[in-house]
Design a protein around this motif. Structure first.
Motif, mmCIF file in Angstrom:
data_model
loop_
_atom_site.group_PDB
_atom_site.id
_atom_site.type_symbol
_atom_site.label_atom_id
_atom_site.label_comp_id
_atom_site.label_asym_id
_atom_site.label_seq_id
_atom_site.Cartn_x
_atom_site.Cartn_y
_atom_site.Cartn_z
ATOM 1 N N THR A 144 0.938 -1.272 0.060
ATOM 2 C CA THR A 144 -0.001 0.024 0.116
ATOM 3 C C THR A 144 0.935 1.188 0.064
ATOM 4 O OG1 THR A 144 -0.040 -0.115 2.330
ATOM 5 C CG2 THR A 144 -2.068 -1.137 1.154
ATOM 6 N N GLN A 145 2.189 0.969 0.272
ATOM 7 C CA GLN A 145 2.944 2.366 0.428
ATOM 8 C C GLN A 145 3.550 2.814 -0.882
ATOM 9 O OE1 GLN A 145 2.276 3.977 2.970
ATOM 10 N NE2 GLN A 145 2.732 3.090 4.864
ATOM 11 N N ALA A 146 3.537 2.063 -1.707
ATOM 12 C CA ALA A 146 4.394 2.331 -3.058
ATOM 13 C C ALA A 146 3.685 3.141 -3.884
ATOM 14 C CB ALA A 146 4.879 1.164 -3.603
ATOM 15 N N GLU A 147 4.356 4.044 -4.541
ATOM 16 C CA GLU A 147 3.630 4.825 -5.610
ATOM 17 C C GLU A 147 4.739 5.380 -6.733
ATOM 18 O OE1 GLU A 147 2.743 8.130 -2.644
ATOM 19 O OE2 GLU A 147 4.419 9.264 -3.576
ATOM 20 N N VAL A 148 4.378 5.768 -7.571
ATOM 21 C CA VAL A 148 5.118 6.276 -8.511
ATOM 22 C C VAL A 148 4.619 7.780 -8.942
ATOM 23 C CG1 VAL A 148 5.902 6.305 -11.259
ATOM 24 C CG2 VAL A 148 5.272 3.975 -9.921
ATOM 25 N N ARG A 149 5.947 8.812 -8.877
ATOM 26 C CA ARG A 149 5.774 10.091 -9.042
ATOM 27 C C ARG A 149 6.234 10.333 -10.337
ATOM 28 N NH1 ARG A 149 7.591 12.301 -3.053
ATOM 29 N NH2 ARG A 149 6.550 11.110 -2.191
ATOM 30 N N VAL A 150 5.506 11.114 -11.055
ATOM 31 C CA VAL A 150 5.858 11.394 -12.512
ATOM 32 C C VAL A 150 5.906 12.853 -12.728
ATOM 33 C CG1 VAL A 150 5.054 11.169 -14.931
ATOM 34 C CG2 VAL A 150 4.588 9.242 -13.442
ATOM 35 N N LYS A 151 7.019 13.628 -13.437
ATOM 36 C CA LYS A 151 7.127 14.825 -13.614
ATOM 37 C C LYS A 151 6.754 15.209 -14.958
ATOM 38 C CE LYS A 151 10.690 18.275 -13.541
ATOM 39 N NZ LYS A 151 10.151 19.413 -12.487
ATOM 40 N N VAL A 152 5.846 16.132 -15.047
ATOM 41 C CA VAL A 152 5.393 16.451 -16.557
ATOM 42 C C VAL A 152 6.411 17.666 -16.867
ATOM 43 C CG1 VAL A 152 2.995 16.034 -15.720
ATOM 44 C CG2 VAL A 152 3.685 18.309 -15.721
ATOM 45 N N LYS A 153 6.398 17.536 -18.131
ATOM 46 C CA LYS A 153 7.148 18.672 -19.127
ATOM 47 C C LYS A 153 6.704 20.235 -18.851
ATOM 48 C CE LYS A 153 9.706 15.936 -22.158
ATOM 49 N NZ LYS A 153 9.740 14.953 -23.358
ATOM 50 N N ASP A 154 5.499 20.419 -19.206
ATOM 51 C CA ASP A 154 4.720 21.476 -19.010
ATOM 52 C C ASP A 154 3.690 21.581 -18.180
ATOM 53 O OD1 ASP A 154 3.708 24.037 -19.663
ATOM 54 O OD2 ASP A 154 3.316 23.438 -21.814
ATOM 55 N N LYS A 155 3.800 22.398 -16.964
ATOM 56 C CA LYS A 155 2.724 22.239 -15.980
ATOM 57 C C LYS A 155 1.403 23.074 -16.557
ATOM 58 C CE LYS A 155 4.529 25.723 -13.072
ATOM 59 N NZ LYS A 155 5.434 26.110 -11.761
ATOM 60 N N THR A 156 1.622 23.983 -17.621
ATOM 61 C CA THR A 156 0.506 24.590 -18.324
ATOM 62 C C THR A 156 -0.539 23.095 -18.907
ATOM 63 O OG1 THR A 156 1.310 25.044 -20.257
ATOM 64 C CG2 THR A 156 1.452 26.469 -18.129
#
Lengths: 419, 244
Positions: A234-246
């Motif tokens: 339950t504690q695992a997650e994946v964080r994804v960075k986006v290139k353009d936050k707009t």
């Protein structure tokens, strides 16, 4: 000609209003009191809401406004929890799969996916011990999404992480607790009994909405985390960075598609994962903010209403006291408009005094609180001051209109005869 | 009380009346008073010319106050014709009446009716404010008017710093400042001692001789005697109209 006349009449009215207020200082002050309370209420409430906004924005910034969180559970409350409980857990390996999908997608809006596992751990160094520390295992790519700076040292490198080296990064509270008054860098800490070398310490970040502290955390390479703690589903997650936050929404759609590919979901199947973003918190806070604003509006309205009644009353008294003067002015050529304007200016003067006093009171209150409690995000905006003064003027006009109207309609003959 | 000495006929200058200023004909004014109707004026006709000095007399209830309000354009007749400088006053609305009062009529009240918190200059300026005159010009004109009534050295005094006679002089300056067609004085000496009253009547005489048109409403025979023409009212009707 006519506009000049109006201007001269208004000038004359301001002068008379000032003389009138000077002549009845106590009466005017007491009358203005209601407006003072109302304006203090409106500006304080505005400042409080703004302070909440600022504090909330600051907190959200910690989460990263360009980060999407792939998780099993959504951040908002769900009624049908059973539909979520049966979802397969997010695995750290999903990050690798996602990175492969991202790499194969031309013009992808996503930059990188980073796995994050977490558990609570006990840390020891010499005699010092801290319990219940949030310990994260992650990859070397974490530096690409990490929005914070280091007080000392650095983040572990990709090779270090891949090799499962026993290195760690401490939150500043953890470092200060374990190594009071001395640098933590290159010291060894025991995390759940396993030795880790400290390669970095984060700068102070504060807590997120007072829920949990970013300064109470420890980061270590995912390899080491898996080796010693296993992966808590339950504690695992994946964080994804986006290139353009707009273009967050598009990026979210792309990520959903990518994750469905990773999960090999068929077109008819529902998503068995959730993509969270900080926006979700915002939406949850909005009703709270609206509630506060509504309560504030009610209190403010009530105070201003009482203030307006006071001004209306005093203006009626003034009209009555000065009936002969009104008659004289009419005899000398004052038109209805002139008299109306004169008494409106008088009522607005009183409420404007209340408004200015209220704004000054709020400003000094804010400065006082800020001096006493520097951590509170209190900031009185100039716009709010202008709004406060406008509200005061509006109150004066609304309160003064009925008496001013009745004054303007007085029959000059009767007004002159009035004793 | 020493009765004010009537000016000797030798010192009296009577100017030749000029063009018609006020022309009222068959004016009736009714006031509803509960279920009853008061007939304040029952059909009065009167012509007043420029350069006249007129006294309106009558016991209380004779309708002289109503007539004065009518002449001062503070009120309009129920029926009848009223022309002021050829303009039909009876048909004017409130703001048009205000305009006529501002430009054509200078009021002098029994109780002076000065603004208590304004100095003499500001009080005299007030009608000019309402006529839209620029501040500098206004002040010049107000100074001029105050000097004309002998108060050049009291311009910055407030009413409570002035004697009764001086207050009435300020009020007269205020009545003069817009160079009106008529000056309408309602019992101008009623709140003054006889000595001061005499001085004020001398001032009116002086103003008349300098070319102003003056209407004094009074119930005192001694005051009325200063005028060149006396109109007497009784029971809402013109009783006598005599030139002295």
């Amino acid at each position: 000609m006519s506009t000049h006349r109006l201007l001269y009449e208004a000038n004359e009215s301001w002068r008379i209003a000032a003389a009138q207020i000077r002549a009845h200082k106590l009466r005017s002050l007491l009358t203005a009191l209601g407006v003072i309370i109302g304006i203090v209420a409106v500006t304080l409430m505005g400042t409080a809401i703004r302070g909440m906004d600022i504090s909330f924005e600051n907190n959200l910034a910690m989460l990263g406004d360009d980060i999407l969180y792939v998780q099993k559970w959504p951040w908002h409350n769900v009624e049908d929890w059973w539909n979520y409980a049966n979802r397969p857990p997010i695995r750290p390996e999903d990050a690798d799969s996602l990175n492969r999908v991202i790499a194969s997608t031309p013009n992808s809006l996503l930059e990188v996916a980073v796995p994050v596992c977490a558990r609570s751990a006990t840390l020891k160094a010499g005699d010092a011990q801290v319990n219940g520390i949030y310990t994260f295992g992650t990859s070397g790519d974490y530096s690409r999404i990490l929005a914070v700076d280091f007080r000392e040292g650095r983040l572990f490198t990709g090779p270090e992480a891949d090799a499962g080296r026993q290195v760690c990064v401490l939150g500043c509270d953890v470092a200060d607790a374990l190594f009071p008054g001395r640098p933590a860098l290159d010291q060894t800490v025991l995390i759940q009994g396993q030795p880790f070398r400290v390669v970095g310490v984060l700068v102070r970040q504060g807590s997120f909405l007072g829920l949990f502290s970013f300064d109470n955390q420890v980061l270590m390479p995912l390899g080491a985390f898996k080796k010693y703690f296993g992966v808590h589903s339950t504690q695992a997650e994946v964080r994804v960075k986006v290139k353009d936050k707009t273009r967050l929404e598009e990026a979210k759609e792309e990520l959903t598609g990518a994750m469905r590919r990773v999960r090999a979901l068929l077109p008819g199947q529902r998503d068995n994962f959730t993509i969270n973003e900080q926006q979700a918190f915002k939406e949850q806070l909005d009703p709270v903010k609206q509630g506060i604003a509504l309560a504030g509006l009610f209190i403010t309205g009530l105070a201003l209403f009482v203030g307006a009644i006071g001004i209306m009353n005093i203006t009626f008294v003034s009209v009555r006291e000065r009936t002969r003067e009104i008659g004289t002015r009419k005899a000398l050529g004052a038109r209805r408009k002139t008299i109306l304007l004169q008494f409106l200016i008088e009522s607005v003067s009183i409420s404007l005094i209340g408004g200015v006093a209220g704004v000054l009171l709020t400003v000094s209150l804010c400065l006082g609180v800020r001096a006493a409690l520097p951590s509170l995000p209190i900031e009185l905006s100039p716009a709010l001051i202008v709004i406060g003064l406008f509200v005061a003027v509006g109150t004066g006009i609304a309160a003064g209109f009925a008496p001013a109207w009745s004054a303007s309609r007085l029959n000059p003959v009767e007004a002159l005869r009035y004793e | 009380m020493i009765p004010p000495a009537a000016p000797s006929p030798a010192s009296r200058v009577t100017r030749t009346p000029g063009p018609l200023v006020i022309d009222i004909e068959d004016v009736v004014k009714l006031y509803p008073m509960g279920a009853e109707t008061i007939h304040a004026l029952r059909g009065v006709s009167l012509k007043i010319r420029r350069n006249e000095y007129l006294a309106i007399m009558g016991p209380s209830g004779s309708g002289k106050s109503t007539l004065m309000n009518m002449l001062g354009c503070l009120d309009t007749p129920t029926t009848g014709r009223y022309e002021f400088n050829g303009r039909n006053v009876a048909a004017m609305d409130d703001d048009e009446l205000a305009d006529i009062r501002n430009r054509e009529i200078g009021f002098v009240f029994q109780t002076f009716n000065l603004l208590p918190r304004s100095n003499a200059l500001r009080n005299v300026e007030l009608p000019l404010v309402y006529s839209g005159m620029a501040p500098e010009e206004r002040e010049d004109r107000a100074r001029e008017a105050l000097e004309a009534v002998g108060l050049g050295n009291r311009m910055h005094h407030k009413p409570n710093e002035l004697s009764g006679g001086q207050r009435q002089r300020v009020a007269i300056a205020r009545a003069l400042v817009n160079r009106p067609s008529i000056i309408l004085a309602d019992e101008p000496t009623g709140n003054l001692d006889s000595q001061t009253g005499t001085e004020i009547m001398a001032l009116f005489n002086d103003l008349y001789e300098r070319g102003n048109t003056i209407i004094v409403v009074t119930h005192e025979e001694d005051i009325a005697r200063h005028a060149r023409r006396i109109v007497r009212l009784r029971d809402g009707l013109l009783d006598r109209d005599e030139v002295q």
